[in-house]
Each structure stands twice: as structure tokens, then as C-alpha cells.
Design a protein around this motif. Structure first.
Motif, PDB file in Angstrom:
ATOM      1  N   GLN A  32       0.805  -1.213   0.000  1.00 18.18           N
ATOM      2  CA  GLN A  32       0.000   0.000   0.000  1.00 18.18           C
ATOM      3  C   GLN A  32       0.849   1.280   0.000  1.00 18.18           C
ATOM      4  OE1 GLN A  32      -3.210  -0.403  -0.493  1.00 18.18           O
ATOM      5  NE2 GLN A  32      -2.881  -2.601  -0.382  1.00 18.18           N
ATOM      6  N   ASN A  33       2.189   1.127   0.173  1.00 17.03           N
ATOM      7  CA  ASN A  33       3.021   2.323   0.281  1.00 17.03           C
ATOM      8  C   ASN A  33       4.417   2.073  -0.289  1.00 17.03           C
ATOM      9  OD1 ASN A  33       4.076   4.785   0.896  1.00 17.03           O
ATOM     10  ND2 ASN A  33       3.700   4.686   3.082  1.00 17.03           N
ATOM     11  N   HIS A  34       4.518   2.025  -1.604  1.00 17.46           N
ATOM     12  CA  HIS A  34       5.814   1.859  -2.277  1.00 17.46           C
ATOM     13  C   HIS A  34       6.712   3.078  -2.042  1.00 17.46           C
ATOM     14  CE1 HIS A  34       8.843   0.913  -5.228  1.00 17.46           C
ATOM     15  NE2 HIS A  34       8.611   2.047  -5.844  1.00 17.46           N
ATOM     16  N   GLN A  35       6.107   4.188  -1.696  1.00 17.61           N
ATOM     17  CA  GLN A  35       6.851   5.434  -1.493  1.00 17.61           C
ATOM     18  C   GLN A  35       7.859   5.320  -0.347  1.00 17.61           C
ATOM     19  OE1 GLN A  35       6.441   7.852  -3.705  1.00 17.61           O
ATOM     20  NE2 GLN A  35       8.054   9.084  -2.762  1.00 17.61           N
ATOM     21  N   LEU A  36       7.653   4.402   0.597  1.00 19.62           N
ATOM     22  CA  LEU A  36       8.591   4.214   1.704  1.00 19.62           C
ATOM     23  C   LEU A  36       9.999   3.932   1.197  1.00 19.62           C
ATOM     24  CD1 LEU A  36       6.618   2.037   4.276  1.00 19.62           C
ATOM     25  CD2 LEU A  36       7.604   4.289   4.680  1.00 19.62           C
ATOM     26  N   GLU A  37      10.123   2.985   0.282  1.00 19.40           N
ATOM     27  CA  GLU A  37      11.431   2.624  -0.255  1.00 19.40           C
ATOM     28  C   GLU A  37      12.026   3.787  -1.057  1.00 19.40           C
ATOM     29  OE1 GLU A  37      13.585  -0.921  -2.812  1.00 19.40           O
ATOM     30  OE2 GLU A  37      11.426  -0.949  -2.559  1.00 19.40           O
ATOM     31  N   VAL A  38      11.201   4.459  -1.812  1.00 22.05           N
ATOM     32  CA  VAL A  38      11.659   5.611  -2.596  1.00 22.05           C
ATOM     33  C   VAL A  38      12.174   6.711  -1.676  1.00 22.05           C
ATOM     34  CG1 VAL A  38      10.909   7.431  -4.194  1.00 22.05           C
ATOM     35  CG2 VAL A  38      10.103   5.076  -4.503  1.00 22.05           C
ATOM     36  N   ASP A  39      11.431   7.008  -0.624  1.00 22.86           N
ATOM     37  CA  ASP A  39      11.856   8.038   0.323  1.00 22.86           C
ATOM     38  C   ASP A  39      13.160   7.669   1.024  1.00 22.86           C
ATOM     39  OD1 ASP A  39       9.625   9.528  -0.329  1.00 22.86           O
ATOM     40  OD2 ASP A  39       8.496   8.953   1.476  1.00 22.86           O
ATOM     41  N   ALA A  40      13.299   6.406   1.399  1.00 22.57           N
ATOM     42  CA  ALA A  40      14.515   5.958   2.077  1.00 22.57           C
ATOM     43  C   ALA A  40      15.728   6.085   1.160  1.00 22.57           C
ATOM     44  CB  ALA A  40      14.350   4.514   2.545  1.00 22.57           C
ATOM     45  N   MET A  41      15.586   5.690  -0.085  1.00 28.04           N
ATOM     46  CA  MET A  41      16.690   5.822  -1.037  1.00 28.04           C
ATOM     47  C   MET A  41      17.047   7.291  -1.251  1.00 28.04           C
ATOM     48  SD  MET A  41      17.860   2.907  -1.835  1.00 28.04           S
ATOM     49  CE  MET A  41      18.860   3.332  -3.229  1.00 28.04           C
ATOM     50  N   HIS A  42      16.035   8.133  -1.298  1.00 27.46           N
ATOM     51  CA  HIS A  42      16.267   9.569  -1.458  1.00 27.46           C
ATOM     52  C   HIS A  42      17.066  10.119  -0.275  1.00 27.46           C
ATOM     53  CE1 HIS A  42      15.614  13.711  -2.619  1.00 27.46           C
ATOM     54  NE2 HIS A  42      15.190  13.952  -1.397  1.00 27.46           N
ATOM     55  N   LYS A  43      16.707   9.693   0.931  1.00 28.60           N
ATOM     56  CA  LYS A  43      17.428  10.153   2.124  1.00 28.60           C
ATOM     57  C   LYS A  43      18.892   9.720   2.086  1.00 28.60           C
ATOM     58  CE  LYS A  43      13.586  10.345   5.414  1.00 28.60           C
ATOM     59  NZ  LYS A  43      13.056   9.780   6.665  1.00 28.60           N
ATOM     60  N   ILE A  44      19.146   8.499   1.640  1.00 32.67           N
ATOM     61  CA  ILE A  44      20.521   8.001   1.571  1.00 32.67           C
ATOM     62  C   ILE A  44      21.318   8.791   0.535  1.00 32.67           C
ATOM     63  CG2 ILE A  44      21.938   6.026   0.878  1.00 32.67           C
ATOM     64  CD1 ILE A  44      19.802   4.261   2.247  1.00 32.67           C
ATOM     65  N   LYS A  45      20.743   9.006  -0.622  1.00 31.19           N
ATOM     66  CA  LYS A  45      21.444   9.765  -1.663  1.00 31.19           C
ATOM     67  C   LYS A  45      21.715  11.196  -1.220  1.00 31.19           C
ATOM     68  CE  LYS A  45      19.731   6.999  -5.484  1.00 31.19           C
ATOM     69  NZ  LYS A  45      18.873   6.931  -6.663  1.00 31.19           N
ATOM     70  N   LYS A  46      20.737  11.818  -0.564  1.00 31.02           N
ATOM     71  CA  LYS A  46      20.909  13.179  -0.069  1.00 31.02           C
ATOM     72  C   LYS A  46      22.016  13.236   0.976  1.00 31.02           C
ATOM     73  CE  LYS A  46      18.424  16.980   2.096  1.00 31.02           C
ATOM     74  NZ  LYS A  46      17.194  17.406   2.739  1.00 31.02           N
ATOM     75  N   SER A  47      22.045  12.254   1.858  1.00 29.81           N
ATOM     76  CA  SER A  47      23.065  12.207   2.898  1.00 29.81           C
ATOM     77  C   SER A  47      24.450  12.026   2.291  1.00 29.81           C
ATOM     78  CB  SER A  47      22.761  11.075   3.871  1.00 29.81           C
ATOM     79  OG  SER A  47      23.713  11.044   4.895  1.00 29.81           O
ATOM     80  N   LEU A  48      24.572  11.158   1.296  1.00 30.99           N
ATOM     81  CA  LEU A  48      25.851  10.988   0.607  1.00 30.99           C
ATOM     82  C   LEU A  48      26.301  12.307  -0.014  1.00 30.99           C
ATOM     83  CD1 LEU A  48      25.393   7.538  -1.120  1.00 30.99           C
ATOM     84  CD2 LEU A  48      27.180   8.137   0.506  1.00 30.99           C
ATOM     85  N   ASP A  49      25.375  12.976  -0.652  1.00 28.99           N
ATOM     86  CA  ASP A  49      25.701  14.250  -1.286  1.00 28.99           C
ATOM     87  C   ASP A  49      26.168  15.272  -0.256  1.00 28.99           C
ATOM     88  OD1 ASP A  49      25.833  16.017  -3.568  1.00 28.99           O
ATOM     89  OD2 ASP A  49      24.067  17.016  -2.735  1.00 28.99           O
TER      90      ASP A  49
END
Length: 60
Positions: A32-49
Motif C-alpha cells: 500500500q506504500n511503495h513510497q517508503l522505499e523511494v523516500d529511504a533511497m532519497h534520504k541516503i542519496k541526499k546524505s551521501l551528497d
């Protein structure tokens, strides 16, 4: 491999995830919430940056 690249691979970063985001990254499915994985990946990429790439830009 040069020492600069090796030091980067050994550097630790911090990322704040919710429990559900962390679970989604381990493969747990939330139909019901595929956005969870998308948001988590976004947070990791942002943190790396922010923690790895941006500090290098200021050195150049």
C-alpha cells in the motif's frame, strides 16, 4: 586503489530512517506504500551528497 579512494570507502555517514523505511530497504514489501522505499533511497542519496560530495567541492 589509491589511498584517497580507500579512505572514502571507509568513511561512515549517518542517515535517519524510520523503521518502516529501513525495513523497505531490506526487501520487506509494503504493497500500500511503495513510497517508503523511494523516500529511504532519497534520504541516503541526499546524505551521501551532503556528507561526502559537498565537502569535496569546497576543497576544490
Amino acid at each position: 586503489m589509491n589511498s584517497g579512494a580507500q579512505q572514502t570507502q571507509e568513511k561512515k555517514i549517518s542517515v535517519e530512517l524510520t523503521v518502516n523505511e529501513a525495513l523497505a530497504l531490506t526487501g520487506v514489501r509494503f504493497p500500500q506504500n511503495h513510497q517508503l522505499e523511494v523516500d529511504a533511497m532519497h534520504k541516503i542519496k541526499k546524505s551521501l551528497d551532503e556528507q561526502l560530495i559537498d565537502p569535496r567541492r569546497s576543497l576544490q
